[in-house]
Design a protein around this motif. Structure first.
Motif, PDB file in Angstrom:
ATOM      1  N   LEU A 357       0.823  -1.206   0.000  1.00  0.00           N
ATOM      2  CA  LEU A 357       0.000   0.000   0.000  1.00  0.00           C
ATOM      3  C   LEU A 357       0.860   1.261   0.000  1.00  0.00           C
ATOM      4  O   LEU A 357       0.557   2.224  -0.717  1.00  0.00           O
ATOM      5  CB  LEU A 357      -0.929  -0.014   1.215  1.00  0.00           C
ATOM      6  N   SER A 358       1.935   1.272   0.786  1.00  0.00           N
ATOM      7  CA  SER A 358       2.806   2.446   0.816  1.00  0.00           C
ATOM      8  C   SER A 358       3.488   2.656  -0.529  1.00  0.00           C
ATOM      9  O   SER A 358       3.655   3.798  -0.981  1.00  0.00           O
ATOM     10  CB  SER A 358       3.855   2.285   1.917  1.00  0.00           C
ATOM     11  N   ALA A 392       2.941  11.770   0.785  1.00  0.00           N
ATOM     12  CA  ALA A 392       2.287  10.456   0.823  1.00  0.00           C
ATOM     13  C   ALA A 392       1.834  10.069   2.220  1.00  0.00           C
ATOM     14  O   ALA A 392       1.288   8.970   2.406  1.00  0.00           O
ATOM     15  CB  ALA A 392       3.239   9.386   0.283  1.00  0.00           C
ATOM     16  N   LEU A 393       2.054  10.955   3.204  1.00  0.00           N
ATOM     17  CA  LEU A 393       1.779  10.586   4.590  1.00  0.00           C
ATOM     18  C   LEU A 393       0.342  10.145   4.846  1.00  0.00           C
ATOM     19  O   LEU A 393       0.128   9.153   5.556  1.00  0.00           O
ATOM     20  CB  LEU A 393       2.138  11.752   5.520  1.00  0.00           C
ATOM     21  N   PRO A 394      -0.688  10.824   4.301  1.00  0.00           N
ATOM     22  CA  PRO A 394      -2.055  10.337   4.563  1.00  0.00           C
ATOM     23  C   PRO A 394      -2.271   8.894   4.134  1.00  0.00           C
ATOM     24  O   PRO A 394      -2.875   8.102   4.856  1.00  0.00           O
ATOM     25  CB  PRO A 394      -2.921  11.304   3.744  1.00  0.00           C
ATOM     26  N   GLY A 395      -1.754   8.536   2.950  1.00  0.00           N
ATOM     27  CA  GLY A 395      -1.907   7.156   2.504  1.00  0.00           C
ATOM     28  C   GLY A 395      -1.098   6.184   3.333  1.00  0.00           C
ATOM     29  O   GLY A 395      -1.529   5.053   3.588  1.00  0.00           O
ATOM     30  N   ILE A 396       0.099   6.611   3.767  1.00  0.00           N
ATOM     31  CA  ILE A 396       0.923   5.744   4.597  1.00  0.00           C
ATOM     32  C   ILE A 396       0.254   5.502   5.945  1.00  0.00           C
ATOM     33  O   ILE A 396       0.281   4.386   6.489  1.00  0.00           O
ATOM     34  CB  ILE A 396       2.324   6.354   4.772  1.00  0.00           C
ATOM     35  N   VAL A 397      -0.363   6.551   6.502  1.00  0.00           N
ATOM     36  CA  VAL A 397      -1.114   6.380   7.755  1.00  0.00           C
ATOM     37  C   VAL A 397      -2.243   5.375   7.560  1.00  0.00           C
ATOM     38  O   VAL A 397      -2.501   4.530   8.426  1.00  0.00           O
ATOM     39  CB  VAL A 397      -1.666   7.734   8.240  1.00  0.00           C
TER      40      VAL A 397
END
Length: 487
Positions: A357-358, A392-397
Motif C-alpha cells: 500500500l505504501s 504520501a503521509l495520509p496514505g501511509i497512515v
C-alpha cells in the motif's frame, strides 16, 4: 428440490427468456431493428431480469425465514418436560436438529424409507443404533420427545422445501410471461433495464450497509444482555480473567486487552519500518527488473494462511528464541510461546500490507513535486524525506492503520505462538493471550449461550470495535491535518 438445482432451473428460464424476448421483439418489428425503441438485447435482458429478480428475491427471503419459522413451531410443540434443569431450550433444539439430520442421512443411505423415519418410535427401536449405521453419532440417548420433535422438524422442512420450489418457479414463470408480453416495438426496454440495474446497484449498496448495521446491533444487544447479568464495573474494573462455567467467574478485560495491544505494538514495530523502507526502495531506488521480482515475492507473504504463520511461530521462531533467551541463553524466557514469538511472526505477516500500500501511495505522488525539489538543488534522499514522504503521509497512515487493525484481529498466530495465559506483565517473553483468542474459546463448546461466560464474547467484540473505530477517527484527523499542506 436442492437449492442448487433450483438456482440452475431459474437461470435456465432466464436464459430462455432472454432468447425468446429478443426474438419476439424482432418478430413484432418484422425483423427491422429501426422500428424498435431499444436495441434487441435490451428486450432480452428485460425478460431475464423479470425472471431473475423476483425468483431470487423469493428464494433468498424463504431461506432466511423458513429456519426461524420451523424452529419456532417445533419449540412451541415441545412439552415442558423436554427442558430439564440441567439444560436449556437451545441445547434441546440442537439435539433435535442433530437427530433430524441423522434421520435424513439414514433415509439418504437407504437404511430405511422416509415413511419409516417419520413413524419411527423410540419405545420399539434403538434409535442410536439405527443412526450409527449411517455414521451419525449422538452423545446421549434419544428420548421419545426429542425423536418426535426431530420428526416434526424434518417434516416441516420438507414441506417448506416443496413450497419454496413451487413459489420460486411460479415467480420465475410469472416474470417470464410478463417480460414476453412487454416485448413489443414501442416498449421502452432500455429505460426499464437501466432503471432495473440501477435499483440492483442501490440494493447491493444498501445490503452492505444493512449487514454492517446488523453486525453492530447484534454486538450492542448481546453486550447489553451481558451487562444485565454481569456488572460492567467488574468487567472494566477487574484485573483478573478467570472464567468458570460452573459459576464464580472473574471476567476482567484488562489482561486480554493488554495482551492484544502488546502483541500488536511488537508486530507494528517489525512491520512498519521494514514495510516502509522496502516501499521507498521499490518506488524510488529499485530498477524495473528488480521491482518486477521483489514486489511479487513480498506480496506472496499476504497469501500465506495465518495457520501456517502460527505453525511457523510454534515450531521455528519459538524454539529459536528459546535458544537465545531461554534457560540455555539469557534465562529470560520460560517457553517458546510468548508475546515476542507472536509479535515477530505477526510483524512478518503484516509487512506486505504496509509495503504494497505504501508503494502504491508513494508512486501516486506527482513527478512534478520531485522535479521541483531537484530543481531547487535537493538530493534524492532529501527529496524523499522532505517532499515525497510528507506528501504520501495520509496514505501511509492508512496503510499502517490497516496493518494495526489486522494485528488486533489476528487469532491463529496468537493461539499457537503466544499461549493462552491472561496476565498483566511487561516481560515480552511471557506467555499472554488476546481478546480474539478468548472470543473463540468462550464461544466454543456446548456452553449455555445465555450464561455470562458465553455472552462475554460479545462484550469483548464490542470493545475491539470501539478501539478500531477510535483508530479510524485518529487516522482521519492525521490525514486531514497534513493534507491541508499540499492541497
Amino acid at each position: 428440490m436442492p437449492v442448487f438445482w433450483l438456482i440452475l432451473i431459474v437461470l435456465a428460464v432466464a436464459a430462455a427468456g432472454f432468447v425468446f424476448g429478443r426474438g419476439r421483439a424482432l418478430g413484432k418489428a418484422g425483423g427491422n431493428r429501426r422500428r424498435l425503441h431499444s436495441l434487441p438485447a435490451y428486450y432480452g435482458w428485460n425478460v431475464a431480469l423479470k425472471v431473475l429478480v423476483p425468483a431470487f428475491g423469493v428464494l433468498a427471503g424463504w431461506l432466511l425465514v423458513q429456519p426461524l419459522a420451523v424452529n419456532q413451531l417445533v419449540t412451541a410443540d415441545l412439552p415442558a418436560t423436554a427442558v430439564s434443569e440441567d439444560t436449556t431450550i437451545g441445547l434441546v433444539m440442537s439435539d433435535v436438529r442433530r437427530v433430524a439430520d441423522g434421520l435424513d442421512a439414514v433415509v439418504a443411505q437407504g437404511i430405511m424409507t422416509s415413511e419409516e423415519a417419520a413413524t419411527l418410535r423410540v419405545e420399539f427401536t434403538d434409535v442410536r443404533a439405527r443412526l450409527a449405521e449411517a455414521g451419525v453419532a449422538l452423545g446421549s440417548d434419544v428420548t421419545a420427545q426429542i425423536l418426535r420433535a426431530a420428526q416434526e422438524y424434518r417434516s416441516l422442512n420438507r414441506i417448506g422445501g416443496f413450497a419454496m420450489t413451487a413459489v420460486v418457479l411460479l415467480a420465475a414463470l410469472g416474470g417470464l410471461a410478463l417480460g414476453l408480453s412487454n416485448s413489443t416495438p414501442e416498449y421502452r426496454a432500455r429505460n426499464v433495464v437501466e432503471e432495473g440495474i440501477r435499483a440492483l446497484l442501490i440494493a447491493a449498496a444498501m445490503l452492505a450497509i444493512a449487514t454492517t448495521l446488523g453486525i453492530v446491533l447484534s454486538l450492542i444487544f448481546n453486550t447489553i444482555e451481558f451487562f444485565r447479568i454481569y456488572p460492567a464495573s467488574d468487567f472494566f474494573g477487574s484485573l483478573t480473567w478467570s472464567p468458570s462455567f460452573g459459576g464464580g467467574s472473574e471476567l476482567g478485560i484488562w489482561p486480554l486487552l493488554w495482551g492484544t495491544l502488546y502483541i500488536s505494538v511488537i508486530a507494528l514495530l517489525v512491520a512498519v519500518p521494514v514495510g516502509l523502507f522496502s516501499a521507498v526502495y521499490l518506488s524510488e531506488y529499485a530498477g524495473a527488473r528488480t521491482r518486477a521480482i521483489v514486489k511479487p515475492l513480498l506480496e506472496v507473504l499476504a497469501g500465506i494462511p495465518t495457520i501456517v504463520y502460527g505453525l511457523f511461530a510454534l515450531l521455528t521462531v519459538g524454539p529459536l528464541l528459546m535458544r537465545v533467551f531461554g534457560d540455555d541463553g539469557l534465562g529470560w524466557m520460560q517457553a517458546g510461546t510468548a508475546v515476542m514469538t507472536a509479535g515477530l511472526v505477526m510483524g512478518v505477516m503484516l509487512i506486505p500490507f504496509v509495503s504494497s500500500l505504501s508503494d502504491d501511495i508513494i508512486n501516486a505522488v506527482p513527478q512534478a513535486m520531485r522535479d521541483g525539489s531537484y530543481g531547487l538543488g535537493a538530493t534524492k534522499s532529501e527529496t524523499i524525506r522532505q517532499v515525497v514522504l510528507p506528501a504520501a503521509l495520509p496514505g501511509i497512515v492508512g496503510a499502517i492503520l490497516l496493518a494495526a487493525s489486522r494485528a488486533i484481529g489476528e487469532t491463529m498466530i496468537v493461539v499457537l505462538g503466544a499461549g493462552a495465559a491472561a496476565r498483566l506483565s511487561l516481560n515480552p517473553f511471557d506467555a499472554m493471550t488476546t481478546v480474539t483468542a478468548k472470543i473463540v474459546s468462550q464461544l466454543t463448546g456446548d456452553a449455555d449461550f445465555a450464561s455470562p461466560e458465553a455472552l462475554v464474547a460479545f462484550a469483548l467484540g464490542m470493545t475491539l470495535f470501539v478501539i478500531t473505530l477510535g483508530l479510524n477517527v485518529f487516522a482521519l484527523w492525521i490525514v486531514r491535518r497534513y493534507r491541508e499542506q499540499y492541497e
